[in-house]
Design a protein around this motif. Structure first.
Motif, PDB file in Angstrom:
ATOM      1  N   UNK A  22       0.845  -1.197   0.000  1.00 56.67           N
ATOM      2  CA  UNK A  22       0.000   0.000   0.000  1.00 56.67           C
ATOM      3  C   UNK A  22       0.880   1.246   0.000  1.00 56.67           C
ATOM      4  N   UNK A  23       1.539   1.473  -1.107  1.00 61.89           N
ATOM      5  CA  UNK A  23       2.456   2.602  -1.209  1.00 61.89           C
ATOM      6  C   UNK A  23       1.868   3.721  -2.048  1.00 61.89           C
ATOM      7  N   UNK A  24       0.617   4.050  -1.859  1.00 59.93           N
ATOM      8  CA  UNK A  24       0.038   5.133  -2.648  1.00 59.93           C
ATOM      9  C   UNK A  24       0.177   6.471  -1.940  1.00 59.93           C
ATOM     10  N   UNK A  25      -0.017   6.499  -0.646  1.00 54.57           N
ATOM     11  CA  UNK A  25       0.067   7.738   0.129  1.00 54.57           C
ATOM     12  C   UNK A  25       1.237   7.666   1.100  1.00 54.57           C
ATOM     13  N   UNK A  26       1.822   8.815   1.365  1.00 50.24           N
ATOM     14  CA  UNK A  26       2.905   8.892   2.329  1.00 50.24           C
ATOM     15  C   UNK A  26       2.397   8.652   3.747  1.00 50.24           C
ATOM     16  N   UNK A  27       1.158   9.026   4.018  1.00 50.63           N
ATOM     17  CA  UNK A  27       0.581   8.816   5.338  1.00 50.63           C
ATOM     18  C   UNK A  27       0.457   7.325   5.652  1.00 50.63           C
ATOM     19  N   UNK A  28       0.060   6.525   4.683  1.00 55.38           N
ATOM     20  CA  UNK A  28      -0.069   5.085   4.931  1.00 55.38           C
ATOM     21  C   UNK A  28       1.294   4.439   5.127  1.00 55.38           C
ATOM     22  N   UNK A  29       2.309   4.913   4.412  1.00 55.27           N
ATOM     23  CA  UNK A  29       3.656   4.388   4.613  1.00 55.27           C
ATOM     24  C   UNK A  29       4.176   4.743   6.002  1.00 55.27           C
ATOM     25  N   UNK A  30       3.925   5.963   6.444  1.00 54.84           N
ATOM     26  CA  UNK A  30       4.350   6.362   7.790  1.00 54.84           C
ATOM     27  C   UNK A  30       3.593   5.597   8.870  1.00 54.84           C
ATOM     28  N   UNK A  31       2.326   5.332   8.636  1.00 51.62           N
ATOM     29  CA  UNK A  31       1.545   4.563   9.597  1.00 51.62           C
ATOM     30  C   UNK A  31       2.033   3.126   9.704  1.00 51.62           C
ATOM     31  N   UNK A  32       2.422   2.538   8.589  1.00 48.11           N
ATOM     32  CA  UNK A  32       2.978   1.180   8.619  1.00 48.11           C
ATOM     33  C   UNK A  32       4.319   1.150   9.342  1.00 48.11           C
ATOM     34  N   UNK A  33       5.143   2.173   9.136  1.00 47.66           N
ATOM     35  CA  UNK A  33       6.406   2.247   9.862  1.00 47.66           C
ATOM     36  C   UNK A  33       6.193   2.390  11.360  1.00 47.66           C
ATOM     37  N   UNK A  78       6.151  14.902   5.283  1.00 49.00           N
ATOM     38  CA  UNK A  78       4.787  14.906   4.757  1.00 49.00           C
ATOM     39  C   UNK A  78       4.294  16.322   4.529  1.00 49.00           C
ATOM     40  N   UNK A  79       4.506  17.204   5.477  1.00 47.24           N
ATOM     41  CA  UNK A  79       4.067  18.595   5.335  1.00 47.24           C
ATOM     42  C   UNK A  79       4.829  19.284   4.214  1.00 47.24           C
ATOM     43  N   UNK A  80       6.133  19.046   4.143  1.00 52.80           N
ATOM     44  CA  UNK A  80       6.929  19.685   3.092  1.00 52.80           C
ATOM     45  C   UNK A  80       6.526  19.192   1.704  1.00 52.80           C
ATOM     46  N   UNK A  81       6.294  17.892   1.581  1.00 50.04           N
ATOM     47  CA  UNK A  81       5.913  17.375   0.260  1.00 50.04           C
ATOM     48  C   UNK A  81       4.505  17.795  -0.127  1.00 50.04           C
ATOM     49  N   UNK A  82       3.604  17.893   0.832  1.00 43.28           N
ATOM     50  CA  UNK A  82       2.249  18.325   0.481  1.00 43.28           C
ATOM     51  C   UNK A  82       2.211  19.810   0.143  1.00 43.28           C
ATOM     52  N   UNK A  83       3.119  20.593   0.705  1.00 47.75           N
ATOM     53  CA  UNK A  83       3.170  22.012   0.340  1.00 47.75           C
ATOM     54  C   UNK A  83       3.796  22.229  -1.030  1.00 47.75           C
ATOM     55  N   UNK A  84       4.820  21.461  -1.351  1.00 45.90           N
ATOM     56  CA  UNK A  84       5.499  21.683  -2.631  1.00 45.90           C
ATOM     57  C   UNK A  84       4.810  20.976  -3.789  1.00 45.90           C
ATOM     58  N   UNK A  85       4.284  19.768  -3.567  1.00 49.24           N
ATOM     59  CA  UNK A  85       3.699  18.982  -4.647  1.00 49.24           C
ATOM     60  C   UNK A  85       2.171  18.999  -4.660  1.00 49.24           C
ATOM     61  N   UNK A  86       1.556  19.475  -3.610  1.00 42.35           N
ATOM     62  CA  UNK A  86       0.108  19.588  -3.588  1.00 42.35           C
ATOM     63  C   UNK A  86      -0.626  18.381  -3.028  1.00 42.35           C
ATOM     64  N   UNK A  87       0.027  17.239  -2.891  1.00 48.26           N
ATOM     65  CA  UNK A  87      -0.622  16.055  -2.335  1.00 48.26           C
ATOM     66  C   UNK A  87       0.442  15.173  -1.688  1.00 48.26           C
ATOM     67  N   UNK A  88      -0.025  14.102  -1.065  1.00 46.98           N
ATOM     68  CA  UNK A  88       0.917  13.190  -0.415  1.00 46.98           C
ATOM     69  C   UNK A  88       1.041  11.876  -1.180  1.00 46.98           C
ATOM     70  N   UNK A  89       0.653  11.862  -2.438  1.00 47.27           N
ATOM     71  CA  UNK A  89       0.801  10.655  -3.247  1.00 47.27           C
ATOM     72  C   UNK A  89       2.283  10.395  -3.503  1.00 47.27           C
ATOM     73  N   UNK A  90       2.679   9.157  -3.355  1.00 49.58           N
ATOM     74  CA  UNK A  90       4.091   8.824  -3.528  1.00 49.58           C
ATOM     75  C   UNK A  90       4.521   8.799  -4.991  1.00 49.58           C
ATOM     76  N   UNK A  91       3.576   8.638  -5.900  1.00 45.35           N
ATOM     77  CA  UNK A  91       3.967   8.652  -7.304  1.00 45.35           C
ATOM     78  C   UNK A  91       4.275  10.065  -7.797  1.00 45.35           C
ATOM     79  N   UNK A  92       3.844  11.090  -7.063  1.00 41.82           N
ATOM     80  CA  UNK A  92       4.186  12.477  -7.420  1.00 41.82           C
ATOM     81  C   UNK A  92       5.604  12.839  -6.985  1.00 41.82           C
ATOM     82  N   UNK A  93       6.144  12.093  -6.029  1.00 43.46           N
ATOM     83  CA  UNK A  93       7.480  12.409  -5.519  1.00 43.46           C
ATOM     84  C   UNK A  93       8.522  11.712  -6.392  1.00 43.46           C
ATOM     85  N   UNK A  94       9.260  12.481  -7.136  1.00 42.31           N
ATOM     86  CA  UNK A  94      10.292  11.969  -8.021  1.00 42.31           C
ATOM     87  C   UNK A  94      11.581  12.705  -7.707  1.00 42.31           C
TER      88      UNK A  94
END
Length: 98
Positions: A22-33, A78-94
């Motif tokens: 379940x690697x779609x959102x950064x929040x779910x990855x952080x919750x699993x960690x 999470x906050x930094x990526x959502x501010x710069x990329x607009x969402x927390x989807x991991x496929x947007x982070x490149x």
């Protein structure tokens, strides 16, 4: 193997599987960690009680402190990526586009 060990192993395994699949959102990855760290903390807290020793009681506290630092760093990312990329989807982070 006791039922308590089975619970710790299954919680850790399920959180690893959740992190792997379940690697779609950064929040779910952080919750699993965090659930992985919680299962490790509970296992390390029970271990001295089962072995009737008192010497390794500092290890769970150190791991809990590192887990809190990891959670703070993850939320900052999470906050930094959502501010710069607009969402927390991991496929947007490149990393190639940064």
């Amino acid at each position: 193997m006791s039922i308590m060990h089975l619970c710790f192993y299954s919680a850790f395994t399920l959180s690893c599987l959740g992190l792997a699949f379940h690697r779609t959102h950064l929040v779910s990855a952080l919750l699993c960690l965090e659930s992985m760290m919680l299962s490790l903390y509970m296992a390390l807290s029970i271990w001295p009680v089962e072995n009737y020793t008192t010497s390794p009681t500092l290890i769970p506290l150190l791991m809990l402190a590192f887990s809190a630092c990891e959670a703070g760093t993850g939320l900052a990312a999470l906050v930094a990526s959502s501010r710069t990329h607009g969402s927390d989807h991991l496929h947007n982070l490149n990393l190639l586009q940064c």
